[in-house]
Write an enzyme that holds these catalytic residues in place. Structure first.
Site, PDB file in Angstrom:
ATOM      1  N   CYS A  20      10.375 -45.520  25.692  1.00  0.00           N
ATOM      2  CA  CYS A  20       9.473 -46.652  25.425  1.00  0.00           C
ATOM      3  C   CYS A  20      10.118 -47.998  25.741  1.00  0.00           C
ATOM      4  O   CYS A  20       9.551 -48.816  26.478  1.00  0.00           O
ATOM      5  CB  CYS A  20       9.001 -46.601  23.979  1.00  0.00           C
ATOM      6  SG  CYS A  20      10.328 -46.368  22.788  1.00  0.00           S
TER       7      CYS A  20
HETATM    8  N1  LIG Z   1       7.808 -42.437  19.013  1.00  0.00           N
HETATM    9  C1  LIG Z   1       7.911 -43.137  20.143  1.00  0.00           C
HETATM   10  O1  LIG Z   1       7.651 -44.352  20.185  1.00  0.00           O
HETATM   11  C2  LIG Z   1       8.331 -42.476  21.400  1.00  0.00           C
HETATM   12  C3  LIG Z   1       8.785 -41.191  21.411  1.00  0.00           C
HETATM   13  N2  LIG Z   1       9.215 -40.622  22.589  1.00  0.00           N
HETATM   14  C4  LIG Z   1       9.723 -39.270  22.574  1.00  0.00           C
HETATM   15  O2  LIG Z   1       8.644 -38.369  22.338  1.00  0.00           O
HETATM   16  C5  LIG Z   1       9.095 -37.248  21.583  1.00  0.00           C
HETATM   17  C6  LIG Z   1       8.214 -37.109  20.333  1.00  0.00           C
HETATM   18  O3  LIG Z   1       8.368 -38.282  19.551  1.00  0.00           O
HETATM   19  P1  LIG Z   1       7.535 -38.546  18.206  1.00  0.00           P
HETATM   20  O4  LIG Z   1       6.130 -38.101  18.371  1.00  0.00           O
HETATM   21  O5  LIG Z   1       7.803 -39.935  17.808  1.00  0.00           O
HETATM   22  O6  LIG Z   1       8.270 -37.558  17.200  1.00  0.00           O
HETATM   23  P2  LIG Z   1       7.794 -37.065  15.784  1.00  0.00           P
HETATM   24  O7  LIG Z   1       8.982 -36.949  14.925  1.00  0.00           O
HETATM   25  O8  LIG Z   1       6.672 -37.924  15.295  1.00  0.00           O
HETATM   26  O9  LIG Z   1       7.190 -35.609  16.085  1.00  0.00           O
HETATM   27  C7  LIG Z   1       7.992 -34.537  16.454  1.00  0.00           C
HETATM   28  C8  LIG Z   1       7.128 -33.329  16.780  1.00  0.00           C
HETATM   29  O10 LIG Z   1       7.967 -32.233  17.148  1.00  0.00           O
HETATM   30  C9  LIG Z   1       7.765 -31.125  16.261  1.00  0.00           C
HETATM   31  N3  LIG Z   1       9.086 -30.584  15.948  1.00  0.00           N
HETATM   32  C10 LIG Z   1      10.077 -31.212  15.277  1.00  0.00           C
HETATM   33  N4  LIG Z   1      11.174 -30.433  15.227  1.00  0.00           N
HETATM   34  C11 LIG Z   1      10.857 -29.278  15.886  1.00  0.00           C
HETATM   35  C12 LIG Z   1      11.557 -28.068  16.173  1.00  0.00           C
HETATM   36  N5  LIG Z   1      12.826 -27.890  15.758  1.00  0.00           N
HETATM   37  N6  LIG Z   1      10.926 -27.115  16.879  1.00  0.00           N
HETATM   38  C13 LIG Z   1       9.643 -27.288  17.281  1.00  0.00           C
HETATM   39  N7  LIG Z   1       8.921 -28.408  17.022  1.00  0.00           N
HETATM   40  C14 LIG Z   1       9.528 -29.388  16.342  1.00  0.00           C
HETATM   41  C15 LIG Z   1       7.031 -31.686  15.065  1.00  0.00           C
HETATM   42  O11 LIG Z   1       6.072 -30.785  14.567  1.00  0.00           O
HETATM   43  P3  LIG Z   1       6.319 -29.668  13.459  1.00  0.00           P
HETATM   44  O12 LIG Z   1       7.508 -30.086  12.665  1.00  0.00           O
HETATM   45  O13 LIG Z   1       5.048 -29.640  12.676  1.00  0.00           O
HETATM   46  O14 LIG Z   1       6.532 -28.420  14.259  1.00  0.00           O
HETATM   47  C16 LIG Z   1       6.252 -32.846  15.656  1.00  0.00           C
HETATM   48  O15 LIG Z   1       5.026 -32.424  16.190  1.00  0.00           O
HETATM   49  C17 LIG Z   1      10.571 -37.521  21.269  1.00  0.00           C
HETATM   50  O16 LIG Z   1      11.390 -36.883  22.212  1.00  0.00           O
HETATM   51  C18 LIG Z   1      10.691 -39.015  21.438  1.00  0.00           C
HETATM   52  O17 LIG Z   1      11.993 -39.377  21.778  1.00  0.00           O
HETATM   53  C19 LIG Z   1       9.147 -41.295  23.778  1.00  0.00           C
HETATM   54  C20 LIG Z   1       8.671 -42.567  23.831  1.00  0.00           C
HETATM   55  C21 LIG Z   1       8.233 -43.273  22.628  1.00  0.00           C
HETATM   56  C1  LIG Z   2      12.897 -47.403  16.902  1.00  0.00           C
HETATM   57  C2  LIG Z   2      13.568 -46.210  17.550  1.00  0.00           C
HETATM   58  O1  LIG Z   2      14.325 -45.500  16.913  1.00  0.00           O
HETATM   59  N1  LIG Z   2      13.306 -45.996  18.823  1.00  0.00           N
HETATM   60  C3  LIG Z   2      13.880 -44.874  19.568  1.00  0.00           C
HETATM   61  C4  LIG Z   2      13.349 -44.868  20.964  1.00  0.00           C
HETATM   62  C5  LIG Z   2      12.082 -44.095  21.122  1.00  0.00           C
HETATM   63  C6  LIG Z   2      12.011 -43.460  22.499  1.00  0.00           C
HETATM   64  O2  LIG Z   2      11.507 -43.904  23.498  1.00  0.00           O
HETATM   65  O3  LIG Z   2      12.670 -42.371  22.473  1.00  0.00           O
HETATM   66  P1  LIG Z   2      13.357 -41.385  23.530  1.00  0.00           P
HETATM   67  O4  LIG Z   2      14.177 -42.114  24.528  1.00  0.00           O
HETATM   68  O5  LIG Z   2      14.195 -40.574  22.648  1.00  0.00           O
HETATM   69  O6  LIG Z   2      12.228 -40.664  24.162  1.00  0.00           O
HETATM   70  C7  LIG Z   2      15.405 -44.982  19.670  1.00  0.00           C
HETATM   71  O7  LIG Z   2      15.966 -46.063  19.718  1.00  0.00           O
HETATM   72  O8  LIG Z   2      16.014 -43.920  19.835  1.00  0.00           O
END
Ligand SMILES: NC(=O)C1=CN([C@@H]2O[C@H](COP(=O)(O)OP(=O)(O)OC[C@H]3O[C@@H](n4cnc5c(N)ncnc54)[C@H](OP(=O)(O)O)[C@@H]3O)[C@@H](O)[C@H]2O)C=CC1
Ligand SMILES: CC(=O)N[C@@H](CCC(=O)OP(=O)(O)O)C(=O)O
Length: 316
Positions: free
Chosen positions: A134
């Site tokens: 992000c």
């Molecule tokens: N949040 C953000 O702003 C951004 C996030 N990302 C990336 O996107 C991905 C998801 O982020 P986000 O939605 O914030 O994460 P969350 O913590 O909100 O969600 C994680 C998801 O993964 C599942 N999960 C967690 N642990 C496990 C496991 N061991 N095995 C299988 N499923 C698992 C959870 O579901 P359950 O536990 O019910 O199985 C849940 O659906 C990450 O890699 C993050 O770095 C990228 C850009 C921006």
């Molecule tokens: C506030 C906060 O914790 N932000 C996350 C970035 C979220 C993201 O883009 O994560 P990935 O690169 O893991 O997909 C961080 O700094 O790790």
């Protein structure tokens, strides 16, 4: 990847109950061709999937092998970092041609994967796609129009809403700690610093911060220019690069987090040059869960299937 228009494209979403997974479900619900067939969550197993009304769907638990055996056309991996490989190994083991879009950081430096920020690349015919981070998206949108004329390292100051830290409890999503607060963390060598330096081939220094708002990123970037430029020349470069990309708005005023929360695009603006014409400050705001994650995952998937890149993305 070509497909027949009459056939739906089956989709599996792993990590479906996470912040990003939820946004993807909402977007997929509006998609005319992609059909969500599997939504994986261990904690919500058996519950109906809210926000998806195209068919009745329940969250399921599924092992990597079960996901691979499902032979879905398109698989979104929206899992915490470090978990993608077990799914990819099983899918590769079956020599599946499933398109995988990984939203984690796991394959962003892997040459056999295609790293794609859709406005800066073209994903057509790729089947292993790594989605940008992000903050990395905000930094790249701020820097890409100027990369040939940047002198030395660019310095980026980023503030994220706490949804950026996902749902796994940590100091970065601890509301008590965040109340009336702004928390700098990972003062150097954040993964996104390396990601942007690598993919833009430009030295970038980045310090992330997290604040008490839920969603959105504000990124302020300092750039030294090799030669003096005028503000008009700078803005023209941004407008030219993004002219055919409706999700990226270029404007002169400073974009705010409030302008972009819940919106699918990004705004780049607030251009300020010093008197020498060699020091520029530019700001970018985007929603970390949308343009910073789910929206560009969908853009990448659309491109991979030769669909309109903005299919199911309502940007007006
Ligand atoms: N949040 C953000 O702003 C951004 C996030 N990302 C990336 O996107 C991905 C998801 O982020 P986000 O939605 O914030 O994460 P969350 O913590 O909100 O969600 C994680 C998801 O993964 C599942 N999960 C967690 N642990 C496990 C496991 N061991 N095995 C299988 N499923 C698992 C959870 O579901 P359950 O536990 O019910 O199985 C849940 O659906 C990450 O890699 C993050 O770095 C990228 C850009 C921006
Ligand atoms: C506030 C906060 O914790 N932000 C996350 C970035 C979220 C993201 O883009 O994560 P990935 O690169 O893991 O997909 C961080 O700094 O790790």
């Amino acid at each position: 990847m070509s497909h027949s228009n009459s056939q739906p494209i089956s989709v599996a979403l792993i990590g479906a109950r996470g912040y990003v997974g939820e946004e993807l479900i909402r977007l997929l619900n509006q998609h005319p061709v992609f059909e969500l067939a599997l939504a994986v969550s261990r904690s919500k197993q058996g519950q109906a999937v809210n926000g998806y009304s195209n068919n009745t769907l329940y969250y399921q638990d599924a092992t990597p092998a079960q996901v691979a055996e499902g032979n879905y056309d398109l698989i979104f991996l929206a899992l915490p970092n470090g978990l993608a490989q077990s799914y990819v190994t099983e899918i590769d083991r079956l020599s599946s041609q499933s398109v995988i879009v990984d939203l984690s950081a796991d394959y962003r430096f892997d040459k056999s994967w295609y790293y794609s920020l859709p406005e800066l690349s073209q994903t057509t015919d790729q089947i292993r796609i790594s989605n940008p981070g992000c903050y990395a998206t905000a930094m790249q949108l701020s820097l890409a129009p100027l990369t040939p004329v940047i002198d030395g390292a660019a310095h980026c100051f980023g503030v994220s809403g706490y949804s950026g830290a996902g749902t796994n409890p940590s100091d970065k999503n601890n509301l008590e700690l965040l109340k009336d607060n702004l928390i700098p963390y990972q003062l150097s060598e954040h993964l996104h610093e390396k990601e942007v330096s690598h993919h833009l081939d430009t030295d970038v220094k980045f310090t992330p911060h997290v604040a008490s708002f839920f969603r959105g990123i504000s990124m302020t970037t300092h750039i030294s220019l090799q030669q003096p430029m005028t503000l008009e020349e700078v803005i023209e470069k941004f407008k030219k690069l993004y002219q055919h990309h409706p999700l990226i708005e270029v404007r002169e005023t400073i974009p705010l987090v409030k302008d972009i929360q819940g919106k699918v695009g990004a705004i780049v603006g607030g251009f300020k040059l010093d008197k020498s014409g060699c020091h520029l400050v530019v700001c970018c705001a985007l929603d970390n869960l949308l343009k910073g994650a789910a929206v560009q995952a969908l853009q990448n998937a659309n491109q991979a299937f030769n669909l309109n890149s903005l299919e199911a993305i309502n940007y007006d």
